[in-house]
Design a protein around this motif. Structure first.
Motif, PDB file in Angstrom:
ATOM      1  N   LYS A  25       0.817  -1.210   0.047  1.00 42.92           N
ATOM      2  CA  LYS A  25      -0.308   0.078   0.174  1.00 42.92           C
ATOM      3  C   LYS A  25       0.738   1.661  -0.201  1.00 42.92           C
ATOM      4  O   LYS A  25       2.019   1.242   0.488  1.00 42.92           O
ATOM      5  CB  LYS A  25      -0.339   0.578   1.047  1.00 42.92           C
ATOM      6  N   TYR A  52      -8.663   8.116  -3.174  1.00 44.32           N
ATOM      7  CA  TYR A  52      -7.567   6.891  -3.463  1.00 44.32           C
ATOM      8  C   TYR A  52      -7.356   5.579  -2.563  1.00 44.32           C
ATOM      9  O   TYR A  52      -7.059   4.272  -3.389  1.00 44.32           O
ATOM     10  CB  TYR A  52      -6.422   7.556  -3.043  1.00 44.32           C
ATOM     11  N   GLN A  53      -8.282   5.116  -1.428  1.00 41.28           N
ATOM     12  CA  GLN A  53      -8.586   4.547  -1.216  1.00 41.28           C
ATOM     13  C   GLN A  53      -8.007   3.051  -1.992  1.00 41.28           C
ATOM     14  O   GLN A  53      -8.176   1.794  -1.307  1.00 41.28           O
ATOM     15  CB  GLN A  53      -9.455   4.272   0.146  1.00 41.28           C
ATOM     16  N   ASP A  54      -9.401   2.827  -2.869  1.00 44.70           N
ATOM     17  CA  ASP A  54      -9.839   1.894  -3.632  1.00 44.70           C
ATOM     18  C   ASP A  54      -8.382   1.436  -4.302  1.00 44.70           C
ATOM     19  O   ASP A  54      -8.360   0.433  -5.275  1.00 44.70           O
ATOM     20  CB  ASP A  54     -10.752   2.234  -4.055  1.00 44.70           C
ATOM     21  N   GLN A  55      -7.683   2.748  -4.828  1.00 44.28           N
ATOM     22  CA  GLN A  55      -6.022   2.331  -5.432  1.00 44.28           C
ATOM     23  C   GLN A  55      -5.257   1.855  -4.560  1.00 44.28           C
ATOM     24  O   GLN A  55      -4.317   1.477  -4.733  1.00 44.28           O
ATOM     25  CB  GLN A  55      -5.998   3.934  -5.805  1.00 44.28           C
ATOM     26  N   GLY A  56      -5.258   1.556  -3.191  1.00 40.78           N
ATOM     27  CA  GLY A  56      -4.086   1.131  -2.631  1.00 40.78           C
ATOM     28  C   GLY A  56      -3.562   2.082  -1.587  1.00 40.78           C
ATOM     29  O   GLY A  56      -2.487   1.645  -1.076  1.00 40.78           O
ATOM     30  N   ARG A 134       4.733   1.477  -2.182  1.00 45.20           N
ATOM     31  CA  ARG A 134       4.732   0.046  -2.156  1.00 45.20           C
ATOM     32  C   ARG A 134       5.421  -0.709  -1.593  1.00 45.20           C
ATOM     33  O   ARG A 134       4.796  -2.054  -0.947  1.00 45.20           O
ATOM     34  CB  ARG A 134       3.784  -0.526  -3.125  1.00 45.20           C
ATOM     35  N   LYS A 156      -0.068  10.161  -6.119  1.00 50.65           N
ATOM     36  CA  LYS A 156      -1.049   9.509  -7.798  1.00 50.65           C
ATOM     37  C   LYS A 156       0.301   8.432  -8.556  1.00 50.65           C
ATOM     38  O   LYS A 156       0.205   7.936  -8.468  1.00 50.65           O
ATOM     39  CB  LYS A 156      -1.236  10.902  -8.887  1.00 50.65           C
ATOM     40  N   LEU A 159       0.839   6.019  -6.816  1.00 46.47           N
ATOM     41  CA  LEU A 159       0.055   4.519  -6.555  1.00 46.47           C
ATOM     42  C   LEU A 159       0.300   4.339  -7.815  1.00 46.47           C
ATOM     43  O   LEU A 159      -0.610   3.014  -8.411  1.00 46.47           O
ATOM     44  CB  LEU A 159      -1.401   4.951  -6.871  1.00 46.47           C
ATOM     45  N   SER A 160       1.023   4.752  -9.460  1.00 41.80           N
ATOM     46  CA  SER A 160       0.852   4.542 -10.727  1.00 41.80           C
ATOM     47  C   SER A 160       1.689   3.208 -10.751  1.00 41.80           C
ATOM     48  O   SER A 160       1.621   2.443 -11.804  1.00 41.80           O
ATOM     49  CB  SER A 160       0.744   5.762 -11.627  1.00 41.80           C
TER      50      SER A 160
END
Length: 161
Positions: A25, A52-56, A134, A156, A159-160
């Motif tokens: 995450k 952004y929680q749904d993206q980790g 992550r 962002k 997360l990418s």
């Protein structure tokens, strides 16, 4: 401890939470306070989390009373304050110290990994933020004046990957 995921922390209801639970995450770890001029940042942090929680993306909030005694309540009072005023849905942990000989080991690790201005380890005030990728690497430290909106592009980008 040599890795973020080696640590465990106490949540606001007294449960031990291994940070290994947050592996893979993107994390924003922040020391918070209920009676600070920066307290309104709770709203922006919640907005960022919801977006952004749904993206980790996860937020870990650690109340601290070391700066101007601006977090005097107990863990239940702090949670009630956050629920009533900001309706936060991200994870809230037990009140800790972030500086000094009683500093939580997690914060000793964070400040070793991402120094402040002029290489200082010391947390200067409430709402200092650490952004973790992550893989559990501390990527950047943001000061109290850095609003959540300023951090969004960094989130962002992480997360990418």
């Amino acid at each position: 401890m040599t890795n973020l995921y080696d640590f465990s922390v106490l949540n606001n209801v007294g449960e031990i939470i291994p940070l290994l639970n947050y592996q893979n995450k993107v994390l924003l770890i922040v020391n918070t306070a209920s009676a600070c001029g920066f307290t309104p940042q709770y709203a922006g942090i919640e907005e960022l989390y919801k977006k952004y929680q749904d993206q980790g993306f996860e937020v870990l909030a650690f109340p601290c009373n070391q700066f101007g005694k601006q977090e005097q309540g107990d863990d239940n009072e702090i949670k009630d304050f956050c629920d009533l005023n900001f309706n936060i849905s991200f994870d809230l942990f037990a009140k800790i110290e972030v500086n000094g000989e009683n500093a939580d080991p997690l914060y000793n690790y964070l400040t070793d990994q991402a120094k402040g201005i002029l290489g200082s380890k010391t947390i200067k005030w409430n709402f200092t933020k650490f952004l973790i990728n992550r893989e559990g690497k501390v990527i950047k430290r943001f000061g109290s004046i850095d609003k959540p909106e300023k951090i969004e592009n960094h989130v962002k980008e992480l997360l990418s990957y």
